[in-house]
Design an enzyme around this catalytic site. Structure first.
Site, PDB file in Angstrom:
ATOM      1  N   ILE A 132      22.193  13.131  49.670  1.00  0.00           N
ATOM      2  CA  ILE A 132      21.602  13.958  48.624  1.00  0.00           C
ATOM      3  C   ILE A 132      20.624  14.893  49.331  1.00  0.00           C
ATOM      4  CG2 ILE A 132      21.897  12.284  46.765  1.00  0.00           C
ATOM      5  CD1 ILE A 132      19.008  11.499  47.001  1.00  0.00           C
ATOM      6  N   ASP A 133      20.301  16.009  48.695  1.00  0.00           N
ATOM      7  CA  ASP A 133      19.453  17.017  49.341  1.00  0.00           C
ATOM      8  C   ASP A 133      18.113  16.425  49.753  1.00  0.00           C
ATOM      9  OD1 ASP A 133      21.459  18.803  48.843  1.00  0.00           O
ATOM     10  OD2 ASP A 133      20.447  19.801  47.170  1.00  0.00           O
ATOM     11  N   ASN A 134      17.529  17.023  50.782  1.00  0.00           N
ATOM     12  CA  ASN A 134      16.210  16.580  51.245  1.00  0.00           C
ATOM     13  C   ASN A 134      15.171  16.649  50.122  1.00  0.00           C
ATOM     14  OD1 ASN A 134      17.365  16.301  53.759  1.00  0.00           O
ATOM     15  ND2 ASN A 134      16.493  18.189  54.592  1.00  0.00           N
TER      16      ASN A 134
END
Length: 483
Positions: A274-276
């Site tokens: 998942i995105d940072n």
């Protein structure tokens, strides 16, 4: 040991290898004191083998206008580290992780004389030995047996260097590439030990300024563990952290810190991303075997993910469909109309309710970008069933619906631009017709320029639940940061 070196940075600076990390005018910048490591995953880190007493180490490399300053405590030795209550290793030798990233810098070299990789890089780039050791520990140094082909923009001199080191008569003399095709020999691998020997003709890529994740050092990682089984660990990932690390930093990652917090000897492995800037549930495998098993479940669409999204405007309930440009580069462009070759993006908005906009103190705590959104009395919390899993999918799709996520400094500016000047988005409802391909290309470039930078910590997005095998395994995250 004296080395001679050939720098291919000018050759490869515009190539896919340098990617978006290359900054051609880094030498004109002014750099503050740099340090790399606050903690490492291995309690027996080889970086602490130096038993000299350090009080202050200042190394200036004037020939490249690069300076590195490190401060350390006295009496540092291989036993000078300890594990704190939250699983974090503490070191006295290096300064804490900097709060801001340094300008990107990637160097490309071709080795001209065999020797240890650490000494070669130090000599070629005028970098301190401890700094280069840290880079290697971070996974920021790569090698290939044969130099990749330079881009069309390379100068005749640069092409000459490439042709010399890849000449068939030269390659035939190298036992290390016997039985390999040139393409196979050009594949890059991480350098894992500072004492590795690199032979003449070896290509090196050095990420001198790795992307840093300072928030890793402020998290109570044990409190973020949702579940531990024999096969996997479920982690409630904090925003502002990387699940499995980046190209140039595999140490400051959720996998590394969770491994340490749980006291595991074998490192946890990433099964999905998942995105940072997104928080919430991620599954980390305890073995390569289960990592492969979980990848299979994802491919077979047996894994279901629910998200909570905090949008700046209301989002219609139902299925949203877009098509994403198949280019692995941010920002991700999406079109409401079908475009041949573009990737299907679908999500289902299950619920959308109005809630108060996050308070200023919460925005400050998570370093939320303002982005210029005018109406900040209310935000809209949406529960989303992700039907296809594309990078930045929820962020890009909601922004295309004029409902960007709160704090999304990349997609919100573009959404505002389209609202202020309809037709700015060449793939939106109000797109303008282009008379020729050049006009279309220019319009796309202008639209990309309307997007901002990646958020530094958080956006209004949480992976609130993950389940697989028809709900047999189901896990939820804690309350999202905005509540």
């Amino acid at each position: 040991m004296i080395f001679s070196s050939v720098s291919l940075t000018p050759i490869l600076s515009n190539s896919w290898i340098a990617s978006r990390l290359w900054t051609p005018n880094w030498r004109n910048g002014v750099f503050s004191s740099l340090t790399l490591v606050h903690t490492f995953a291995s309690s027996g880190s080889r970086l602490l083998k130096n038993k000299n007493h350090y009080k202050r180490l200042v190394l200036s490399c004037c020939s490249r206008s690069f300076s590195c300053q490190a401060t350390a405590l006295s009496h540092t030795n291989s036993n000078s580290h300890a594990v704190s209550s939250n699983g974090q290793l503490s070191y006295g030798r290096l300064l804490p992780c900097p709060l801001e990233n340094s300008p990107p810098r990637v160097e490309h070299l071709v080795v001209t004389k065999e020797g240890p990789v650490l000494e070669y890089i130090c000599k070629a780039l005028d970098l301190p030995p401890l700094y280069v050791e840290d880079l290697i520990q971070f996974g920021a140094v790569y090698y290939a047996l044969v130099c990749p082909k330079p881009p069309p923009t390379a100068s005749p001199e640069q092409i000459k260097v490439y042709e010399e080191v890849t000449d068939p008569s030269v390659l035939r003399k190298r036992a290390s590439i016997k039985g390999k095709t040139v393409r196979e020999a050009q594949k890059t691998f991480r350098v894992t030990r500072p004492d590795e020997i690199v032979e003449a003709g070896t290509y090196l890529r050095v990420h001198v300024h790795p992307k840093r994740f300072p928030r890793c050092y402020h998290i109570d990682w044990k409190s973020r563990i949702v579940a531990v089984t024999d096969n996997y660990v479920v982690l409630d990932k904090p925003a502002g952290t990387s699940v499995g690390g980046t190209t140039d930093n595999i140490e400051e990652s959720c996998a590394t810190f969770a491994t340490r917090a749980l006291g595991f000897s074998a490192p946890l492995q990433t099964t999905h991303q998942i995105d940072n800037c997104t928080e919430g549930c991620v599954v980390l495998a305890r073995s390569k075997e289960y990592c492969s098993v979980f990848h299979g479940k994802i491919r077979e669409k047996k894994v279901k993910k629910l998200y909570l999204a905090l949008a700046a405007a209301p989002v219609p309930v139902g299925i949203l469909t877009h098509y994403m440009r198949p280019i692995n580069m941010a920002p991700r462009l999406v079109s409401e109309d079908f475009v041949k070759g573009w990737l299907l993006c679908q999500l289902e908005v299950l619920e959308c309710k109005r809630i108060p906009w996050p308070r200023s103190e919460i925005q400050s705590r998570y370093n939320l970008a303002d982005c210029g959104w005018a109406l900040k009395d209310f935000a809209y919390e949406c529960q989303i069933n992700l039907l296809t899993g594309r990078t930045h999918q929820i962020r890009a799709q909601l922004a295309a619906c004029s409902a960007p996520l709160v704090g999304d400094s990349m997609y919100m500016p573009a959404a505002i631009a389209e609202m202020v000047s309809p037709g700015s988005n060449p793939f939106g409802k109000n797109k303008k017709l282009c008379t020729n391909e050049n006009d279309r290309s220019l319009t796309i470039d202008e639209w990309i320029a309307q997007h901002g930078k990646e958020p530094s910590v958080a956006v209004g997005l949480q992976a609130c639940q993950i389940s697989w095998d028809d709900g047999k395994h189901c896990y939820g995250a804690g309350s999202p940061w905005w509540r």
